[in-house]
Design an enzyme around this catalytic site. Structure first.
Site, PDB file in Angstrom:
ATOM      1  N   ASN A  97      36.223  48.514  37.283  1.00  0.00           N
ATOM      2  CA  ASN A  97      37.583  49.098  37.317  1.00  0.00           C
ATOM      3  C   ASN A  97      38.383  48.415  38.313  1.00  0.00           C
ATOM      4  O   ASN A  97      37.956  47.915  39.046  1.00  0.00           O
ATOM      5  CB  ASN A  97      37.687  50.385  37.092  1.00  0.00           C
ATOM      6  CG  ASN A  97      37.105  51.368  38.313  1.00  0.00           C
ATOM      7  OD1 ASN A  97      37.342  50.880  39.620  1.00  0.00           O
ATOM      8  ND2 ASN A  97      36.296  52.225  38.058  1.00  0.00           N
ATOM      9  N   ASP A 135      29.576  50.398  34.625  1.00  0.00           N
ATOM     10  CA  ASP A 135      29.848  50.544  36.047  1.00  0.00           C
ATOM     11  C   ASP A 135      29.079  51.555  36.644  1.00  0.00           C
ATOM     12  O   ASP A 135      28.194  51.354  37.631  1.00  0.00           O
ATOM     13  CB  ASP A 135      31.293  50.763  36.121  1.00  0.00           C
ATOM     14  CG  ASP A 135      31.865  50.212  37.612  1.00  0.00           C
ATOM     15  OD1 ASP A 135      31.220  49.769  38.375  1.00  0.00           O
ATOM     16  OD2 ASP A 135      32.923  50.877  37.846  1.00  0.00           O
TER      17      ASP A 135
END
Length: 305
Positions: free
Chosen positions: A24, A34
């Site tokens: 992000n 992530d």
């Protein structure tokens, strides 16, 4: 030439030189891929993110960090567009793949594993997310020798593999468009589905020499086309040259701009999701035009006479 393969598995377990993280903008870890990469790689990745990206990372851009405890040497972080939040410019998604490969080249990586960027919590429609990945990787000059598209679940893996198979048909049609752009306007394409419904077919002819042998392709032959090979990593120009070789009397005429424009519009409808066009099939009525993707119901006008 870069090899592109579909892999089912955990991206954190890939043994490629680099793995790509769908990060992000803050670059401080997150959920999904992530979070999994940060957990598996350990705190070294976050420390490197803080040092290298004090102001975060822009959407569509990419950068690298250590891979910490992962088997890979590097993590290439990229920020894909958040479709669910209104970021729906496909160019940003394509940029994420292109910039990731550029960073991989800067590192000297020869193998890279990608997740499907933006296809998870960022809600990009999966089919288009896959075709954006395949087409951008194919179009990006790179020294990377192997690219893996890694899907955790079986359904996504099957869909990636399907797009890779169908890419031969797309590249053939892009080859036709390439030749039209160069003035080979007597080249015609007729596409459809075999009676079994299992295979897509294409017939290419030279309208100036209708008695010459046509080029016949069926997806049952996979990447074999016109005495050569065309696959997801082939360029439209490579497909075009195979067509020219198989239709030796094809010439530049520049005499059918209406047909060339019609065909270019057809390709614009096909390319976003690799939905191959259908002009003929058993129990198919083409009076309302060609269908974009067998069974979709989406029609494109018939070619000009």
């Amino acid at each position: 030439m870069t090899k592109l393969v579909a892999v089912q598995g955990d991206i954190t377990a890939q043994t490629t030189d680099a793995i790509v993280n769908a990060a992000n903008n803050a670059m401080r870890g997150g959920g999904g891929v992530d979070g999994a990469i940060h957990r598996a790689g350990g705190p070294e990745i976050l420390r490197d993110c803080i040092a290298r990206f004090p102001d975060g990372l822009a959407t569509g851009d990419a950068g690298w960090t250590t891979a910490g405890r992962l088997s890979a040497r590097w993590v290439v972080h990229t920020v894909g567009p958040n479709h669910g939040a209104g970021q729906r410019d496909r160019a940003l998604l394509e940029s994420s793949y292109r910039r990731s490969l550029e960073v991989a080249d800067e590192l000297g990586a020869r193998s890279v594993a990608f997740p499907l960027i933006s296809a998870g919590v960022y809600a990009w429609p999966r089919r288009e997310a896959i075709t954006a990945a395949v087409d951008t990787i194919a179009a990006t000059p790179t020294a990377v020798e192997e690219v893996r598209l890694v899907a955790y679940d079986e359904a996504a893996h099957r869909e990636i593999a399907s797009v890779l198979r169908m890419s031969t048909g797309v590249r053939i049609l892009q080859g036709v468009r390439d030749l039209h752009r160069r003035g080979y306007h007597t080249l015609r394409a007729w596409t459809g589905v075999a009676p079994s419904g299992l295979f897509w077919r294409a017939v290419l002819t030279d309208a100036a020499h209708p008695d010459d042998p046509a080029i016949h392709y069926t997806s049952g032959n996979e990447a074999q086309f016109a005495a050569g090979t065309v696959d997801a990593m082939s360029t439209p120009r490579e497909a075009a040259e195979l067509i020219r070789g198989a239709l030796p009397r094809l010439e530049v005429t520049n005499d059918a701009p209406d047909y060339a424009a019609w065909f270019a519009g057809l390709l614009a409808a096909v390319e976003p999701e690799h939905a191959l066009p259908v002009a003929f099939a058993d129990y198919f009525d083409d009076s309302e035009g060609w269908e974009i993707g067998w069974g979709s119901g989406l029609r494109y006008p018939k070619p000009p006479r």
